[in-house]
Write an enzyme that holds these catalytic residues in place. Structure first.
Site, PDB file in Angstrom:
ATOM      1  N   SER A 271       0.833  -1.202   0.000  1.00 40.92           N
ATOM      2  CA  SER A 271       0.000   0.000   0.000  1.00 40.92           C
ATOM      3  C   SER A 271       0.873   1.260   0.000  1.00 40.92           C
ATOM      4  CB  SER A 271      -0.946  -0.036   1.203  1.00 40.92           C
ATOM      5  OG  SER A 271      -1.945   0.946   1.082  1.00 40.92           O
TER       6      SER A 271
ATOM      7  N   ASP B 235      -9.863  -5.128  -4.292  1.00 41.60           N
ATOM      8  CA  ASP B 235      -9.330  -4.047  -3.461  1.00 41.60           C
ATOM      9  C   ASP B 235     -10.222  -2.806  -3.562  1.00 41.60           C
ATOM     10  OD1 ASP B 235      -7.804  -2.141  -2.125  1.00 41.60           O
ATOM     11  OD2 ASP B 235      -5.907  -2.916  -2.904  1.00 41.60           O
TER      12      ASP B 235
ATOM     13  N   HIS C 162      -7.597  -5.672  -0.039  1.00 40.95           N
ATOM     14  CA  HIS C 162      -6.361  -4.899   0.123  1.00 40.95           C
ATOM     15  C   HIS C 162      -5.295  -5.657   0.920  1.00 40.95           C
ATOM     16  CE1 HIS C 162      -4.189  -1.185  -0.331  1.00 40.95           C
ATOM     17  NE2 HIS C 162      -4.075  -0.978   0.967  1.00 40.95           N
TER      18      HIS C 162
END
Length: 260
Positions: free
Chosen positions: A98, A213, A241
């Site tokens: 991320s 996601d 995610h």
């Protein structure tokens, strides 16, 4: 073992260093607003397979010091470089999730991939991060009711079912961060772009991204795949995610195959 590395006067970064004698090294960079502990299900397995696994907490997060400034990608990449230098790392795999993926990309561009032989981007916040609307909402919630904001992030993070206890653990990880650093990173995710950085990556790159996601859409992984010359994209069909947990067995196997 855990220890601290000083990256600038008054700022220490926490380092979790598992199996220092391992034959191959992986440096993990966590996502927002978490800590190195998010990779527990990699640290459970990979050191026993002979890998040295290093997890770091960004400044302002986890067990690291929490200064009031220094939350742009350049400074965070500088912190990574300081850790790499202090540990004398070379020929290692850099794995970022991320926002950690965004920091890893900036490190590669800013330091010409110093010491990195392979790159792994996990649902990376690249080439862009949050929309202005999303970031502003998260910043406002962080500064007014951070627990509510963190619970909302936890609720949208995963595609697969998580238990109440797992949700609590994940939530508490986010609470370890400071409020000011949590808000500052959300602003960086809104304001910083990585288009020019992607052209400066020349090591083999594995892109892992959950197709469900809701935080960083899968389309962004496809864009990154087109921009990084020596990259391969592996969609995770049953992940949101968090493929490092949602499909952890597949994730760990793919990671070891890629590193060799």
């Amino acid at each position: 073992m855990g220890y601290f590395v000083t990256v600038e006067p008054g700022v220490r970064i926490y380092v979790e260093d598992l199996n220092p004698g391992g034959s191959k090294t992986i440096l993990f960079i966590h996502g927002w607003p978490l800590s190195h502990k998010q990779f527990e299900y990699q640290f459970d397995v990979l050191p026993a397979l002979g890998y040295r696994c290093i997890g770091i907490d960004w400044r302002g997060f986890g067990e690291s010091d929490k200064p009031v400034s220094g939350y742009n990608y350049d400074r965070l990449a500088d912190d990574v470089r300081a850790v790499v230098g202090a540990l004398r790392l070379d020929n290692f795999t850099l794995a970022g999730h991320s926002t950690g993926g965004a920091i890893a990309i900036r490190y590669m561009a800013r330091y010409n991939g110093w010491g990195v032989s392979k790159l792994v981007l996990i649902d990376a916040a690249a080439p862009t991060g949050f929309t202005t609307e999303t970031a502003n909402k998260l910043i406002a919630e962080t500064l007014n009711d951070r627990p509510k904001m963190l619970q909302g992030v936890t609720d949208m993070f995963f595609f697969q079912y998580i238990t109440e206890r797992f949700s609590d653990w994940f939530f508490q990880m986010g609470l370890q961060a400071a409020g000011w650093s949590t808000a500052a990173i959300a602003a960086s995710l809104r304001d910083e772009k990585l288009y020019q950085d992607l052209d400066k990556i020349f090591v083999p790159t594995l892109i892992i991204h959950g197709i469900h996601d809701k935080v960083i859409p899968f389309a962004q992984a496809q864009e990154v795949n087109k921009k990084i010359r020596y990259s391969q994209l592996v969609p995770f069909q049953y992940s949101g995610h968090g493929p490092f947990w949602e499909e952890r067995d597949k994730f760990n196997q793919l990671l070891t195959q890629f590193i060799g």
